[in-house]
Write a protein that holds these residues in place. Structure first.
Motif, PDB file in Angstrom:
ATOM      1  N   GLY A 125      -3.126  -6.271  -8.903  1.00  0.00           N
ATOM      2  CA  GLY A 125      -3.973  -7.439  -8.726  1.00  0.00           C
ATOM      3  C   GLY A 125      -4.313  -7.588  -7.261  1.00  0.00           C
ATOM      4  N   GLY A 126      -5.134  -8.583  -6.957  1.00  0.00           N
ATOM      5  CA  GLY A 126      -5.449  -8.872  -5.562  1.00  0.00           C
ATOM      6  C   GLY A 126      -6.688  -8.198  -5.031  1.00  0.00           C
ATOM      7  N   GLY A 127      -7.342  -7.375  -5.833  1.00  0.00           N
ATOM      8  CA  GLY A 127      -8.595  -6.761  -5.392  1.00  0.00           C
ATOM      9  C   GLY A 127      -8.443  -5.872  -4.174  1.00  0.00           C
ATOM     10  N   VAL A 128      -7.352  -5.115  -4.097  1.00  0.00           N
ATOM     11  CA  VAL A 128      -7.113  -4.241  -2.942  1.00  0.00           C
ATOM     12  C   VAL A 128      -7.669  -2.849  -3.239  1.00  0.00           C
ATOM     13  CG1 VAL A 128      -5.375  -3.207  -1.442  1.00  0.00           C
ATOM     14  CG2 VAL A 128      -5.052  -5.530  -2.315  1.00  0.00           C
ATOM     15  N   LEU A 190      -0.637   7.028  -3.216  1.00  0.00           N
ATOM     16  CA  LEU A 190       0.439   6.052  -3.042  1.00  0.00           C
ATOM     17  C   LEU A 190       0.891   6.005  -1.582  1.00  0.00           C
ATOM     18  CD1 LEU A 190       2.498   6.763  -6.276  1.00  0.00           C
ATOM     19  CD2 LEU A 190       1.028   4.782  -5.822  1.00  0.00           C
ATOM     20  N   ALA A 191       0.945   7.169  -0.940  1.00  0.00           N
ATOM     21  CA  ALA A 191       1.251   7.187   0.491  1.00  0.00           C
ATOM     22  C   ALA A 191       0.217   6.387   1.271  1.00  0.00           C
ATOM     23  CB  ALA A 191       1.304   8.630   0.997  1.00  0.00           C
ATOM     24  N   ARG A 192      -1.041   6.547   0.927  1.00  0.00           N
ATOM     25  CA  ARG A 192      -2.112   5.818   1.620  1.00  0.00           C
ATOM     26  C   ARG A 192      -1.959   4.313   1.398  1.00  0.00           C
ATOM     27  NH1 ARG A 192      -6.944   7.874   3.327  1.00  0.00           N
ATOM     28  NH2 ARG A 192      -5.563   9.603   3.908  1.00  0.00           N
ATOM     29  N   GLU A 193      -1.639   3.889   0.177  1.00  0.00           N
ATOM     30  CA  GLU A 193      -1.458   2.463  -0.090  1.00  0.00           C
ATOM     31  C   GLU A 193      -0.283   1.893   0.707  1.00  0.00           C
ATOM     32  OE1 GLU A 193      -3.376   1.595  -4.474  1.00  0.00           O
ATOM     33  OE2 GLU A 193      -1.199   1.592  -4.262  1.00  0.00           O
ATOM     34  N   LEU A 194       0.716   2.723   0.964  1.00  0.00           N
ATOM     35  CA  LEU A 194       1.866   2.291   1.754  1.00  0.00           C
ATOM     36  C   LEU A 194       1.660   2.509   3.249  1.00  0.00           C
ATOM     37  CD1 LEU A 194       4.836   3.572  -0.463  1.00  0.00           C
ATOM     38  CD2 LEU A 194       4.034   1.217  -0.192  1.00  0.00           C
ATOM     39  N   GLU A 195       0.442   2.909   3.627  1.00  0.00           N
ATOM     40  CA  GLU A 195       0.091   3.179   5.025  1.00  0.00           C
ATOM     41  C   GLU A 195       1.036   4.204   5.652  1.00  0.00           C
ATOM     42  OE1 GLU A 195      -2.472  -0.469   6.709  1.00  0.00           O
ATOM     43  OE2 GLU A 195      -0.313  -0.719   6.993  1.00  0.00           O
ATOM     44  N   CYS A 253      -4.737   6.076   9.011  1.00  0.00           N
ATOM     45  CA  CYS A 253      -3.981   5.840   7.774  1.00  0.00           C
ATOM     46  C   CYS A 253      -3.492   4.401   7.651  1.00  0.00           C
ATOM     47  CB  CYS A 253      -2.810   6.820   7.679  1.00  0.00           C
ATOM     48  SG  CYS A 253      -3.335   8.557   7.536  1.00  0.00           S
ATOM     49  N   ARG A 254      -3.792   3.555   8.630  1.00  0.00           N
ATOM     50  CA  ARG A 254      -3.487   2.131   8.509  1.00  0.00           C
ATOM     51  C   ARG A 254      -4.690   1.447   7.873  1.00  0.00           C
ATOM     52  NH1 ARG A 254      -0.618   2.956  13.441  1.00  0.00           N
ATOM     53  NH2 ARG A 254      -2.412   2.441  14.741  1.00  0.00           N
ATOM     54  N   VAL A 255      -4.745   1.501   6.562  1.00  0.00           N
ATOM     55  CA  VAL A 255      -5.952   1.117   5.833  1.00  0.00           C
ATOM     56  C   VAL A 255      -5.985  -0.359   5.450  1.00  0.00           C
ATOM     57  CG1 VAL A 255      -6.393   3.418   4.918  1.00  0.00           C
ATOM     58  CG2 VAL A 255      -4.849   1.890   3.684  1.00  0.00           C
ATOM     59  N   HIS A 256      -4.913  -1.102   5.725  1.00  0.00           N
ATOM     60  CA  HIS A 256      -4.875  -2.502   5.304  1.00  0.00           C
ATOM     61  C   HIS A 256      -5.101  -3.476   6.453  1.00  0.00           C
ATOM     62  CE1 HIS A 256      -3.608  -1.061   1.467  1.00  0.00           C
ATOM     63  NE2 HIS A 256      -2.382  -0.762   1.826  1.00  0.00           N
ATOM     64  N   ASP A 257      -5.495  -2.989   7.610  1.00  0.00           N
ATOM     65  CA  ASP A 257      -5.735  -3.896   8.732  1.00  0.00           C
ATOM     66  C   ASP A 257      -6.762  -4.961   8.331  1.00  0.00           C
ATOM     67  OD1 ASP A 257      -3.982  -2.477  10.243  1.00  0.00           O
ATOM     68  OD2 ASP A 257      -5.461  -1.491  11.506  1.00  0.00           O
ATOM     69  N   GLY A 258      -6.397  -6.211   8.506  1.00  0.00           N
ATOM     70  CA  GLY A 258      -7.315  -7.305   8.175  1.00  0.00           C
ATOM     71  C   GLY A 258      -7.350  -7.678   6.706  1.00  0.00           C
ATOM     72  N   GLN A 260      -5.362  -9.106   3.233  1.00  0.00           N
ATOM     73  CA  GLN A 260      -4.222  -9.848   2.717  1.00  0.00           C
ATOM     74  C   GLN A 260      -3.720  -9.147   1.466  1.00  0.00           C
ATOM     75  OE1 GLN A 260      -2.772 -12.687   4.124  1.00  0.00           O
ATOM     76  NE2 GLN A 260      -1.161 -12.346   2.589  1.00  0.00           N
ATOM     77  N   LEU A 261      -2.525  -8.598   1.535  1.00  0.00           N
ATOM     78  CA  LEU A 261      -1.972  -7.842   0.396  1.00  0.00           C
ATOM     79  C   LEU A 261      -1.256  -8.775  -0.572  1.00  0.00           C
ATOM     80  CD1 LEU A 261      -0.513  -4.689   2.191  1.00  0.00           C
ATOM     81  CD2 LEU A 261      -2.751  -4.969   1.117  1.00  0.00           C
ATOM     82  N   PRO A 262      -1.320  -8.473  -1.876  1.00  0.00           N
ATOM     83  CA  PRO A 262      -0.637  -9.309  -2.862  1.00  0.00           C
ATOM     84  C   PRO A 262       0.865  -9.070  -2.910  1.00  0.00           C
ATOM     85  CG  PRO A 262      -1.743  -7.480  -3.946  1.00  0.00           C
ATOM     86  CD  PRO A 262      -2.139  -7.420  -2.508  1.00  0.00           C
ATOM     87  N   ILE A 263       1.347  -7.998  -2.294  1.00  0.00           N
ATOM     88  CA  ILE A 263       2.767  -7.700  -2.221  1.00  0.00           C
ATOM     89  C   ILE A 263       3.119  -7.339  -0.792  1.00  0.00           C
ATOM     90  CG2 ILE A 263       2.929  -6.901  -4.616  1.00  0.00           C
ATOM     91  CD1 ILE A 263       2.933  -4.036  -3.545  1.00  0.00           C
ATOM     92  N   ALA A 264       4.393  -7.515  -0.450  1.00  0.00           N
ATOM     93  CA  ALA A 264       4.854  -7.118   0.885  1.00  0.00           C
ATOM     94  C   ALA A 264       5.307  -5.662   0.849  1.00  0.00           C
ATOM     95  CB  ALA A 264       5.994  -8.016   1.332  1.00  0.00           C
ATOM     96  N   LEU A 265       4.836  -4.863   1.780  1.00  0.00           N
ATOM     97  CA  LEU A 265       5.282  -3.476   1.846  1.00  0.00           C
ATOM     98  C   LEU A 265       6.689  -3.420   2.425  1.00  0.00           C
ATOM     99  CD1 LEU A 265       2.047  -1.685   3.160  1.00  0.00           C
ATOM    100  CD2 LEU A 265       2.688  -2.298   0.810  1.00  0.00           C
ATOM    101  N   PRO A 266       7.491  -2.452   1.990  1.00  0.00           N
ATOM    102  CA  PRO A 266       8.867  -2.395   2.497  1.00  0.00           C
ATOM    103  C   PRO A 266       8.912  -1.992   3.966  1.00  0.00           C
ATOM    104  CG  PRO A 266       8.389  -0.467   1.137  1.00  0.00           C
ATOM    105  CD  PRO A 266       7.215  -1.391   1.021  1.00  0.00           C
TER     106      PRO A 266
END
Length: 266
Positions: A125-128, A190-195, A253-258, A260-266
């Motif tokens: 969810g979250g439209g990421v 999955l690696a990309r989603e986890l940056e 590879c830091r693809v989530h800059d800016g 808001q993620l629906p989950i916190a990455l470890p």
């Protein structure tokens, strides 16, 4: 929070078929729990030169996981949980061209997904949405491309566990793709989603069924070819590790800059 009882690795190796261990001695096994179940085994942490490195056998230490049952989400989450931000993914591949025979090593730069039904995201969810035009980290690829190693190529990932029919491999080759594999997806995304930076290092074990006339691919021959090359292949991976500059994820590879993620990455 107490410091972990093990050194924090920033780089990891995920071993493919026939690649079940990596360190000679002095390594520690760390059991990691994840929201996605247990990984393929404990994360082993040791040293390669001056660098602390994590190792995880993709199929398990006894090859108990087939390509379609590998716990990919748990594996990648576990690696990031212990501190990993860069991952090499050695793997066995079939060749779709006679120019790449058994024993050749290639660092692909593109991926085609032909799998089905695999859980391939952490974001239900979250439209990421993550950028995946270039599925492999350029910095890690550059570290892995050494003398005698092929630079670039497209790896098509099939569901398995069966090998391709002659018609399928001829079709893949006709698209201009060079390699065929069963585990490269969803590991890379999955690696990309986890940056985490990620690069595959592919060892050719066979010519795929449609490349030339013959009996087709047999698992026993694939494992035998990998076993013949495992020593030099591990040495190549160690050289790639030594060539990696820095410890953190590269900017590309830091693809989530800016975002808001629906989950916190470890």
């Amino acid at each position: 929070m107490a410091a972990p009882a093990y050194p924090r690795p920033t780089l990891a190796v995920i071993g493919g078929s026939g690649f079940y261990d990596f360190f000679d001695d002095g390594a520690v096994d760390v059991a990691v729990e994840t929201p996605y179940g247990a990984p393929s085994g404990p994360v082993t942490i040791g040293t390669v030169g001056e660098r602390t490195v994590a190792f995880l056998p993709r199929h398990g230490a006894q090859h108990q996981f087939s390509p379609h049952t590998v716990p990919y989400r748990a594996n990648m989450w576990a690696l990031r949980s212990v501190g990993v931000r860069r991952v090499f993914g050695p793997c066995a591949v079939g060749s779709l061209t006679p120019q790449l025979g058994p024993g050749a090593v290639v660092v692909p730069d593109q991926l085609v997904d032909r799998t089905s039904g695999r859980e391939q995201t952490y974001f239900d969810g979250g439209g990421v949405h993550v950028s995946f035009a270039d599925p492999y980290c350029a910095e890690l690829r550059a570290a892995a491309v050494q003398e005698g190693v092929g630079d670039g190529g497209t790896m098509v990932v099939v569901e398995g566990p069966r090998f391709s029919t002659r018609a399928e491999s001829q079709w893949f080759a006709a698209q201009g793709w060079q390699l065929v594999n069963m585990t490269g997806h969803p590991e890379a995304v999955l690696a990309r989603e986890l940056e985490m930076c990620y690069a595959a290092i592919a060892l050719v074990t066979d010519l795929d069924a449609g490349v030339e006339a013959g009996g087709g691919v047999r698992a026993v021959d694939v494992f035998a070819e990998f076993a013949r090359n495992i020593g030099p292949f591990k040495a190549l991976v160690r050289t790639a590790i030594a060539a990696v500059a820095g410890d953190d994820t590269c900017a590309d590879c830091r693809v989530h800059d800016g975002v808001q993620l629906p989950i916190a990455l470890p």
